[in-house]
Design a protein around this motif. Structure first.
Motif, PDB file in Angstrom:
ATOM      1  N   VAL A  91       0.841  -1.195   0.000  1.00  0.00           N
ATOM      2  CA  VAL A  91       0.000   0.000   0.000  1.00  0.00           C
ATOM      3  C   VAL A  91       0.874   1.242   0.000  1.00  0.00           C
ATOM      4  O   VAL A  91       2.010   1.230   0.487  1.00  0.00           O
ATOM      5  N   SER A  92       0.328   2.324  -0.544  1.00  0.00           N
ATOM      6  CA  SER A  92       1.020   3.613  -0.537  1.00  0.00           C
ATOM      7  C   SER A  92       0.705   4.365   0.755  1.00  0.00           C
ATOM      8  O   SER A  92      -0.185   3.969   1.529  1.00  0.00           O
ATOM      9  N   ASP A  93       1.409   5.457   0.961  1.00  0.00           N
ATOM     10  CA  ASP A  93       1.251   6.204   2.216  1.00  0.00           C
ATOM     11  C   ASP A  93      -0.106   6.880   2.334  1.00  0.00           C
ATOM     12  O   ASP A  93      -0.529   7.219   3.439  1.00  0.00           O
ATOM     13  N   ASP A  94      -0.788   7.104   1.212  1.00  0.00           N
ATOM     14  CA  ASP A  94      -2.071   7.809   1.252  1.00  0.00           C
ATOM     15  C   ASP A  94      -3.262   6.861   1.100  1.00  0.00           C
ATOM     16  O   ASP A  94      -4.381   7.306   0.843  1.00  0.00           O
ATOM     17  N   SER A  95      -3.045   5.566   1.280  1.00  0.00           N
ATOM     18  CA  SER A  95      -4.129   4.593   1.103  1.00  0.00           C
ATOM     19  C   SER A  95      -5.097   4.629   2.280  1.00  0.00           C
ATOM     20  O   SER A  95      -4.749   5.037   3.393  1.00  0.00           O
ATOM     21  N   ALA A  96      -6.326   4.186   2.001  1.00  0.00           N
ATOM     22  CA  ALA A  96      -7.364   4.131   3.031  1.00  0.00           C
ATOM     23  C   ALA A  96      -7.841   2.691   3.180  1.00  0.00           C
ATOM     24  O   ALA A  96      -7.818   1.904   2.231  1.00  0.00           O
ATOM     25  N   LEU A  97      -8.292   2.360   4.381  1.00  0.00           N
ATOM     26  CA  LEU A  97      -8.784   1.005   4.686  1.00  0.00           C
ATOM     27  C   LEU A  97     -10.113   1.105   5.425  1.00  0.00           C
ATOM     28  O   LEU A  97     -10.250   1.902   6.364  1.00  0.00           O
ATOM     29  N   ILE A  98     -11.066   0.287   4.987  1.00  0.00           N
ATOM     30  CA  ILE A  98     -12.361   0.195   5.668  1.00  0.00           C
ATOM     31  C   ILE A  98     -12.622  -1.264   6.011  1.00  0.00           C
ATOM     32  O   ILE A  98     -12.551  -2.132   5.140  1.00  0.00           O
ATOM     33  N   ILE A  99     -12.908  -1.527   7.275  1.00  0.00           N
ATOM     34  CA  ILE A  99     -13.342  -2.863   7.711  1.00  0.00           C
ATOM     35  C   ILE A  99     -14.780  -2.723   8.147  1.00  0.00           C
ATOM     36  O   ILE A  99     -15.070  -2.059   9.154  1.00  0.00           O
ATOM     37  N   ASP A 100     -15.697  -3.307   7.374  1.00  0.00           N
ATOM     38  CA  ASP A 100     -17.121  -3.020   7.595  1.00  0.00           C
ATOM     39  C   ASP A 100     -17.705  -3.701   8.827  1.00  0.00           C
ATOM     40  O   ASP A 100     -18.846  -3.401   9.201  1.00  0.00           O
ATOM     41  N   SER A 101     -16.933  -4.596   9.460  1.00  0.00           N
ATOM     42  CA  SER A 101     -17.419  -5.163  10.720  1.00  0.00           C
ATOM     43  C   SER A 101     -16.287  -5.856  11.479  1.00  0.00           C
ATOM     44  O   SER A 101     -15.893  -6.977  11.133  1.00  0.00           O
ATOM     45  N   LEU A 102     -15.793  -5.176  12.504  1.00  0.00           N
ATOM     46  CA  LEU A 102     -14.868  -5.847  13.418  1.00  0.00           C
ATOM     47  C   LEU A 102     -15.603  -6.856  14.288  1.00  0.00           C
ATOM     48  O   LEU A 102     -14.985  -7.764  14.853  1.00  0.00           O
ATOM     49  N   SER A 103     -16.908  -6.701  14.410  1.00  0.00           N
ATOM     50  CA  SER A 103     -17.699  -7.614  15.244  1.00  0.00           C
ATOM     51  C   SER A 103     -17.607  -9.044  14.727  1.00  0.00           C
ATOM     52  O   SER A 103     -17.484  -9.997  15.510  1.00  0.00           O
ATOM     53  N   THR A 104     -17.658  -9.201  13.406  1.00  0.00           N
ATOM     54  CA  THR A 104     -17.534 -10.549  12.819  1.00  0.00           C
ATOM     55  C   THR A 104     -16.143 -11.114  13.076  1.00  0.00           C
ATOM     56  O   THR A 104     -15.987 -12.299  13.404  1.00  0.00           O
ATOM     57  N   ILE A 105     -15.122 -10.280  12.949  1.00  0.00           N
ATOM     58  CA  ILE A 105     -13.749 -10.740  13.160  1.00  0.00           C
ATOM     59  C   ILE A 105     -13.525 -11.107  14.621  1.00  0.00           C
ATOM     60  O   ILE A 105     -12.800 -12.076  14.936  1.00  0.00           O
ATOM     61  N   LEU A 106     -14.155 -10.379  15.546  1.00  0.00           N
ATOM     62  CA  LEU A 106     -14.009 -10.682  16.971  1.00  0.00           C
ATOM     63  C   LEU A 106     -14.644 -12.016  17.354  1.00  0.00           C
ATOM     64  O   LEU A 106     -14.353 -12.549  18.435  1.00  0.00           O
ATOM     65  N   MET A 107     -15.490 -12.564  16.501  1.00  0.00           N
ATOM     66  CA  MET A 107     -16.060 -13.886  16.752  1.00  0.00           C
ATOM     67  C   MET A 107     -15.028 -14.992  16.554  1.00  0.00           C
ATOM     68  O   MET A 107     -15.195 -16.105  17.055  1.00  0.00           O
ATOM     69  N   HIS A 108     -13.943 -14.678  15.808  1.00  0.00           N
ATOM     70  CA  HIS A 108     -12.955 -15.707  15.457  1.00  0.00           C
ATOM     71  C   HIS A 108     -11.561 -15.385  15.969  1.00  0.00           C
ATOM     72  O   HIS A 108     -10.670 -16.230  15.878  1.00  0.00           O
ATOM     73  N   HIS A 109     -11.356 -14.175  16.488  1.00  0.00           N
ATOM     74  CA  HIS A 109     -10.050 -13.790  17.025  1.00  0.00           C
ATOM     75  C   HIS A 109     -10.248 -13.176  18.402  1.00  0.00           C
ATOM     76  O   HIS A 109     -11.276 -12.534  18.669  1.00  0.00           O
ATOM     77  N   SER A 110      -9.261 -13.371  19.253  1.00  0.00           N
ATOM     78  CA  SER A 110      -9.337 -12.783  20.587  1.00  0.00           C
ATOM     79  C   SER A 110      -9.204 -11.270  20.507  1.00  0.00           C
ATOM     80  O   SER A 110      -8.699 -10.710  19.521  1.00  0.00           O
ATOM     81  N   LEU A 111      -9.627 -10.591  21.553  1.00  0.00           N
ATOM     82  CA  LEU A 111      -9.544  -9.134  21.593  1.00  0.00           C
ATOM     83  C   LEU A 111      -8.098  -8.674  21.507  1.00  0.00           C
ATOM     84  O   LEU A 111      -7.794  -7.679  20.842  1.00  0.00           O
ATOM     85  N   GLU A 112      -7.196  -9.383  22.174  1.00  0.00           N
ATOM     86  CA  GLU A 112      -5.786  -8.995  22.155  1.00  0.00           C
ATOM     87  C   GLU A 112      -5.219  -9.047  20.735  1.00  0.00           C
ATOM     88  O   GLU A 112      -4.474  -8.144  20.320  1.00  0.00           O
ATOM     89  N   VAL A 113      -5.570 -10.089  19.981  1.00  0.00           N
ATOM     90  CA  VAL A 113      -5.073 -10.211  18.599  1.00  0.00           C
ATOM     91  C   VAL A 113      -5.634  -9.099  17.730  1.00  0.00           C
ATOM     92  O   VAL A 113      -4.923  -8.504  16.911  1.00  0.00           O
ATOM     93  N   VAL A 114      -6.909  -8.805  17.896  1.00  0.00           N
ATOM     94  CA  VAL A 114      -7.547  -7.757  17.103  1.00  0.00           C
ATOM     95  C   VAL A 114      -6.909  -6.404  17.398  1.00  0.00           C
ATOM     96  O   VAL A 114      -6.575  -5.641  16.486  1.00  0.00           O
TER      97      VAL A 114
END
Length: 289
Positions: A91-114
């Motif tokens: 990625v370049s320095d001016d790139s943007a990132l959107i994660i539309d749901s951390l809630s789904t990811i938290l179902m499969h990863h611990s809070l510390e990892v997230v």
């Protein structure tokens, strides 16, 4: 002065969008995505909905964790390999990132990892937007994620019904370097495509509500059974009436009424014919009783 939402889409910022099942923030995500793609390369990790719902195809890369999150179909987009896949992105320095749901990811990863991986992503990207469905988690989970970001957006109930059509409202909490937190309330209306918002400041909406409230109060005032006002035609007709107890001065040349201003009344007194009501003489002196 930039609106708070515009400020987030232009300047370097990490944003947590805290929505709920009752008050979702999908329109806000679409607006930020459309704004990002007009200015910089954008990456979208979509876990809650397919890429087609975003209606954006230029200058954006979708990372699909929605179709096969657990890898049962053998696809590459798996929630367990998500952090590694993001790490391998160039990625370049001016790139943007959107994660539309951390809630789904938290179902499969611990809070510390997230927390660890989100912190690294915030350092790599110019702008990061994270969506958390706050009613699905304990408050300490949402609070821990909030500590990582520089701004929090929280959708709230729809603004009052006024003539300007509003589709939603939100609060923005911006953290300052001094440690202070600036709170801003804004409102928005969605365009026909659903991906761009017209944003109104809270002062604008309050002014509109005040004006409409005053109009309603005036309309609800009890009306008299008598007509206490005159129309334009009625006023003109009243001005044209010649009162019976006055004489109209006539022009000797044309025998037409002199051109006096409309509505003016000219009194001509005949002192010889009029009784002097101010006389001190006794009017009954000539009576012989």
């Amino acid at each position: 002065k930039l609106m708070a939402l515009k400020h987030l889409s232009v300047n370097k910022a990490s944003t947590l969008l805290r929505d709920t099942n009752e008050i979702e923030g999908h329109h806000l995500v679409l607006h930020l995505l459309t704004t990002f793609t007009n200015a910089r390369p954008t990456y979208v990790v979509h876990t809650d909905s397919p890429a087609s719902t975003y209606n954006v195809s230029q200058n954006v890369t979708f990372i699909d964790v929605f179709t096969d999150p657990l890898g049962w179909k053998g696809t590459t987009g798996q929630v367990h390999n998500l952090w590694k896949e993001l790490e391998n992105l160039k990625v370049s320095d001016d790139s943007a990132l959107i994660i539309d749901s951390l809630s789904t990811i938290l179902m499969h990863h611990s809070l510390e990892v997230v927390l660890h991986n989100v912190g690294r992503l915030i350092e790599r990207f110019h702008s990061v937007v994270l969506v958390v469905h706050s009613d699905l988690h304990d408050e300490f989970v949402v609070q821990a994620i909030s500590e990582l970001v520089s701004c929090i957006v929280r959708p709230i109930s729809v603004a009052p019904d006024i003539s300007t059509p509003l589709d939603g409202s939100y609060l923005v909490f911006q953290k300052r370097l001094s440690g202070k937190v600036l709170q801003t309330k804004e409102h928005y209306a969605v365009n026909d495509e659903g991906n761009l918002l017209t944003v109104f400041s809270n002062k604008q909406v309050e002014r509109l509500v005040k004006e409409q409230t005053e109009e309603v109060v005036i309309q609800k005032k009890p009306q008299s059974t008598f007509n206490l006002s005159l129309t334009k035609e009625e006023k003109q007709a009243r001005n044209e009436v010649v009162l019976p107890y006055t004489n109209v001065i006539t022009n000797n040349i044309g025998n037409t009424p002199s051109q006096a201003k409309s509505g003016s009344v000219i009194f001509v007194s005949n002192d010889d014919d009029m009784d002097d009501f101010d006389s001190e003489e006794d009017l009954d002196d000539d009576i012989d009783i």
